[in-house]
Scaffold this motif. Structure first.
Motif, PDB file in Angstrom:
ATOM      1  N   THR A 178       0.960  -1.076   0.109  1.00 40.27           N
ATOM      2  CA  THR A 178       0.186  -0.042  -0.017  1.00 40.27           C
ATOM      3  C   THR A 178       0.881   1.195  -0.015  1.00 40.27           C
ATOM      4  OG1 THR A 178      -1.868  -1.030   0.916  1.00 40.27           O
ATOM      5  CG2 THR A 178      -1.684   1.228   1.185  1.00 40.27           C
ATOM      6  N   ARG A 179       1.826   1.186   0.773  1.00 39.69           N
ATOM      7  CA  ARG A 179       2.895   2.411   0.746  1.00 39.69           C
ATOM      8  C   ARG A 179       3.627   2.785  -0.442  1.00 39.69           C
ATOM      9  NH1 ARG A 179       7.541   1.275   4.710  1.00 39.69           N
ATOM     10  NH2 ARG A 179       8.698   0.579   2.779  1.00 39.69           N
ATOM     11  N   GLU A 180       3.929   1.597  -1.064  1.00 38.28           N
ATOM     12  CA  GLU A 180       4.737   1.788  -2.483  1.00 38.28           C
ATOM     13  C   GLU A 180       3.960   1.973  -3.515  1.00 38.28           C
ATOM     14  OE1 GLU A 180       8.072   1.695  -2.537  1.00 38.28           O
ATOM     15  OE2 GLU A 180       7.956   1.579  -0.285  1.00 38.28           O
ATOM     16  N   LEU A 181       2.649   1.537  -3.590  1.00 42.23           N
ATOM     17  CA  LEU A 181       1.858   1.564  -4.919  1.00 42.23           C
ATOM     18  C   LEU A 181       1.347   3.077  -4.955  1.00 42.23           C
ATOM     19  CD1 LEU A 181      -0.443  -1.471  -5.439  1.00 42.23           C
ATOM     20  CD2 LEU A 181       1.942  -0.906  -6.694  1.00 42.23           C
ATOM     21  N   PRO A 182       1.217   3.518  -6.219  1.00 48.84           N
ATOM     22  CA  PRO A 182       0.595   4.617  -6.556  1.00 48.84           C
ATOM     23  C   PRO A 182      -1.042   4.745  -6.623  1.00 48.84           C
ATOM     24  CG  PRO A 182       1.418   4.262  -8.470  1.00 48.84           C
ATOM     25  CD  PRO A 182       1.856   3.090  -7.594  1.00 48.84           C
ATOM     26  N   ILE A 183      -1.288   3.529  -6.765  1.00 52.74           N
ATOM     27  CA  ILE A 183      -3.025   3.268  -6.750  1.00 52.74           C
ATOM     28  C   ILE A 183      -3.361   2.829  -5.517  1.00 52.74           C
ATOM     29  CG2 ILE A 183      -2.935   2.788  -9.260  1.00 52.74           C
ATOM     30  CD1 ILE A 183      -3.011  -0.064  -9.029  1.00 52.74           C
ATOM     31  N   PRO A 184      -4.856   2.867  -5.218  1.00 49.75           N
ATOM     32  CA  PRO A 184      -5.345   2.200  -4.110  1.00 49.75           C
ATOM     33  C   PRO A 184      -5.354   0.601  -3.788  1.00 49.75           C
ATOM     34  CG  PRO A 184      -6.837   3.912  -5.047  1.00 49.75           C
ATOM     35  CD  PRO A 184      -5.683   3.530  -5.953  1.00 49.75           C
ATOM     36  N   THR A 185      -5.073   0.181  -2.708  1.00 43.37           N
ATOM     37  CA  THR A 185      -5.302  -1.178  -2.379  1.00 43.37           C
ATOM     38  C   THR A 185      -6.581  -1.325  -1.580  1.00 43.37           C
ATOM     39  OG1 THR A 185      -3.947  -0.892  -0.334  1.00 43.37           O
ATOM     40  CG2 THR A 185      -2.824  -1.492  -2.303  1.00 43.37           C
ATOM     41  N   ILE A 186      -7.329  -2.609  -1.834  1.00 41.50           N
ATOM     42  CA  ILE A 186      -8.340  -2.878  -1.383  1.00 41.50           C
ATOM     43  C   ILE A 186      -8.097  -4.312  -0.430  1.00 41.50           C
ATOM     44  CG2 ILE A 186     -10.834  -3.426  -1.837  1.00 41.50           C
ATOM     45  CD1 ILE A 186     -10.740  -1.677  -4.023  1.00 41.50           C
ATOM     46  N   GLY A 187      -8.294  -4.153   0.541  1.00 43.01           N
ATOM     47  CA  GLY A 187      -7.854  -5.424   1.317  1.00 43.01           C
ATOM     48  C   GLY A 187      -9.176  -6.234   1.564  1.00 43.01           C
ATOM     49  N   ILE A 188      -8.923  -7.488   1.837  1.00 41.14           N
ATOM     50  CA  ILE A 188      -9.740  -8.680   2.209  1.00 41.14           C
ATOM     51  C   ILE A 188      -8.713  -9.830   3.058  1.00 41.14           C
ATOM     52  CG2 ILE A 188      -9.723  -9.688  -0.013  1.00 41.14           C
ATOM     53  CD1 ILE A 188     -12.593 -10.575   0.748  1.00 41.14           C
ATOM     54  N   GLY A 189      -8.745  -9.696   4.356  1.00 38.89           N
ATOM     55  CA  GLY A 189      -7.892 -10.319   5.005  1.00 38.89           C
ATOM     56  C   GLY A 189      -6.370  -9.983   4.911  1.00 38.89           C
ATOM     57  N   ALA A 190      -6.062  -8.808   4.788  1.00 35.59           N
ATOM     58  CA  ALA A 190      -4.814  -8.118   4.512  1.00 35.59           C
ATOM     59  C   ALA A 190      -4.443  -7.057   5.392  1.00 35.59           C
ATOM     60  CB  ALA A 190      -4.880  -7.625   3.101  1.00 35.59           C
ATOM     61  N   GLY A 191      -5.300  -7.140   6.554  1.00 40.00           N
ATOM     62  CA  GLY A 191      -4.899  -5.898   7.430  1.00 40.00           C
ATOM     63  C   GLY A 191      -5.513  -4.554   7.370  1.00 40.00           C
ATOM     64  N   ALA A 192      -5.230  -3.732   8.200  1.00 40.47           N
ATOM     65  CA  ALA A 192      -5.993  -2.517   8.190  1.00 40.47           C
ATOM     66  C   ALA A 192      -5.214  -1.267   7.454  1.00 40.47           C
ATOM     67  CB  ALA A 192      -6.229  -1.902   9.662  1.00 40.47           C
ATOM     68  N   SER A 193      -4.147  -1.518   6.598  1.00 42.96           N
ATOM     69  CA  SER A 193      -3.342  -0.319   6.283  1.00 42.96           C
ATOM     70  C   SER A 193      -3.741  -0.216   5.007  1.00 42.96           C
ATOM     71  CB  SER A 193      -1.857  -0.730   6.316  1.00 42.96           C
ATOM     72  OG  SER A 193      -1.602  -0.842   7.855  1.00 42.96           O
ATOM     73  N   CYS A 194      -4.750  -0.988   4.268  1.00 37.09           N
ATOM     74  CA  CYS A 194      -4.945  -1.105   2.916  1.00 37.09           C
ATOM     75  C   CYS A 194      -5.734   0.512   2.608  1.00 37.09           C
ATOM     76  CB  CYS A 194      -5.883  -2.008   2.407  1.00 37.09           C
ATOM     77  SG  CYS A 194      -4.850  -3.536   2.449  1.00 37.09           S
ATOM     78  N   ASP A 195      -6.051   0.835   1.553  1.00 39.18           N
ATOM     79  CA  ASP A 195      -6.661   1.898   1.257  1.00 39.18           C
ATOM     80  C   ASP A 195      -8.356   1.726   1.247  1.00 39.18           C
ATOM     81  OD1 ASP A 195      -4.523   3.908   0.785  1.00 39.18           O
ATOM     82  OD2 ASP A 195      -4.169   2.251  -0.912  1.00 39.18           O
ATOM     83  N   GLY A 196      -8.589   0.505   1.341  1.00 43.94           N
ATOM     84  CA  GLY A 196     -10.221   0.125   1.450  1.00 43.94           C
ATOM     85  C   GLY A 196     -10.310  -1.129   1.850  1.00 43.94           C
ATOM     86  N   GLN A 197     -11.440  -1.557   1.890  1.00 39.50           N
ATOM     87  CA  GLN A 197     -11.715  -2.817   2.557  1.00 39.50           C
ATOM     88  C   GLN A 197     -13.042  -3.426   1.768  1.00 39.50           C
ATOM     89  OE1 GLN A 197     -10.089  -4.822   4.693  1.00 39.50           O
ATOM     90  NE2 GLN A 197      -8.670  -3.009   4.831  1.00 39.50           N
ATOM     91  N   VAL A 198     -12.763  -4.942   1.339  1.00 42.98           N
ATOM     92  CA  VAL A 198     -14.269  -5.405   0.748  1.00 42.98           C
ATOM     93  C   VAL A 198     -14.575  -6.606   1.602  1.00 42.98           C
ATOM     94  CG1 VAL A 198     -12.515  -6.804  -0.791  1.00 42.98           C
ATOM     95  CG2 VAL A 198     -14.954  -6.468  -1.393  1.00 42.98           C
ATOM     96  N   LEU A 199     -15.943  -6.998   1.694  1.00 45.60           N
ATOM     97  CA  LEU A 199     -16.220  -8.084   2.045  1.00 45.60           C
ATOM     98  C   LEU A 199     -17.480  -8.634   1.260  1.00 45.60           C
ATOM     99  CD1 LEU A 199     -16.400  -7.952   5.925  1.00 45.60           C
ATOM    100  CD2 LEU A 199     -15.043  -9.407   4.506  1.00 45.60           C
ATOM    101  N   VAL A 200     -17.609  -9.825   1.320  1.00 46.75           N
ATOM    102  CA  VAL A 200     -18.644 -10.563   0.342  1.00 46.75           C
ATOM    103  C   VAL A 200     -20.058 -10.279   1.291  1.00 46.75           C
ATOM    104  CG1 VAL A 200     -19.667 -12.806  -0.148  1.00 46.75           C
ATOM    105  CG2 VAL A 200     -17.411 -12.596  -0.465  1.00 46.75           C
ATOM    106  N   PHE A 201     -20.967  -9.765   0.405  1.00 47.17           N
ATOM    107  CA  PHE A 201     -22.425  -9.571   0.966  1.00 47.17           C
ATOM    108  C   PHE A 201     -22.785 -10.698   1.910  1.00 47.17           C
ATOM    109  CE2 PHE A 201     -27.212  -9.182   0.393  1.00 47.17           C
ATOM    110  CZ  PHE A 201     -27.520  -7.758   0.504  1.00 47.17           C
TER     111      PHE A 201
END
Length: 283
Positions: free
Chosen positions: A195-218
């Motif tokens: 997330t720190r190195e990328l110029p684009i947003p990261t969306i986490g699922i089971g990847a901790g709280a530092s991502c730029d967003g979060q996704v879960l299955v409905f």
């Protein structure tokens, strides 16, 4: 006044400014609920194979099924960016096939972007799709379409070597033109680094709280899916239990004769009933 639908550039521009809310959806009703709750992105995931179609994994999902469900989600939404998963073997075989199938999702289902799983090996496809005007979201870490090769649903990039390889893949996808990247089932420290190195947003699922967003299955977050529940899932409601209770009560009332009651029924006007009965007697 209804705001315009979010675009892929809007999502990219959100990095560092606000956290993204991503929820999967598979039909118009779910799309409307998720959007009303504030979802920025509606992901028509190939997880529909498991939570909707009863399949063992995502590999069996077809383009026809994705087109059908993605079109419903698009019709049921008006503000969120709709992203459709490209199903297994709809983009891996060739650049031409990737562009053709992604174009189908854009033209027929009217989605605004597609999502693909994989790293450097699919960058030619990503570049071609982006060049054709198709926004692409990437997906690294646990990639469900590769579950057979990965040996199951396991946390990825646990070693330094694997983490460096994943970071290289992430950078390659960003350079190829991806507007965002899903990171699934990674150590939180690895996701934070990416997330720190990328110029684009990261969306986490089971990847901790530092991502730029979060996704879960409905179905997971609402407690509607009774299959395997990964550690990273938080169930915000138990709608499956409530649904079973309501359906059981309905069945009991039908069998006992308590439903429908007078309040659920319609009456004929008395004079019309008299005419009906008298006409039957005469005949």
């Amino acid at each position: 006044m209804q705001r315009k639908r979010l675009t892929a550039p809007d999502i990219t521009a959100s990095k560092g400014n606000r956290r993204l809310v991503v929820i999967t959806a598979y039909d118009a009703g779910q799309a409307g609920l998720a959007e009303a709750a504030g979802a920025d992105i509606l992901l028509v995931g190939d997880s529909l194979g498991m939570v909707v179609l009863g399949q063992e994994d995502t590999v069996s999902v077809t383009m026809e099924q994705m087109l059908h469900h993605a079109a419903a989600v698009t019709r049921g939404s008006g503000k969120a960016l709709v992203v459709a998963d490209m199903p297994f073997l709809s983009y891996q075989a060739s650049v031409e096939e990737a562009v053709r199938n992604a174009g189908q999702l854009m033209k027929q289902a009217r989605v605004q972007a597609v999502k693909v799983e994989g790293g450097g090996e699919i960058c030619p496809q990503v570049r071609a799709m982006v060049s054709a005007g198709i926004p692409v979201m990437g997906h690294l870490g646990l990639t469900p379409q590769h579950v057979a090769a990965l040996g199951g649903f396991k946390v990825q990039a646990r070693t330094a070597i694997a983490a460096k390889r994943l970071l290289r893949d992430a950078m390659a996808l960003a350079e190829a033109g991806c507007f965002a990247l899903v990171l699934e089932c990674l150590p939180a420290q690895v996701a934070q680094l990416v997330t720190r190195e990328l110029p684009i947003p990261t969306i986490g699922i089971g990847a901790g709280a530092s991502c730029d967003g979060q996704v879960l299955v409905f179905h997971d977050l609402l407690g509607l899916y009774e299959g395997f529940q990964p550690r990273f899932v938080k169930r915000y409601a138990e709608l499956g239990r409530l649904a079973r209770e309501a359906l059981t009560e309905f069945a009991q009332e039908v069998r006992s004769g308590n439903f429908p009651g007078p309040e659920h029924s319609f009456d004929m006007a008395p004079e019309e009933l008299v005419l009906l009965l008298s006409s039957l007697e005469e005949s």
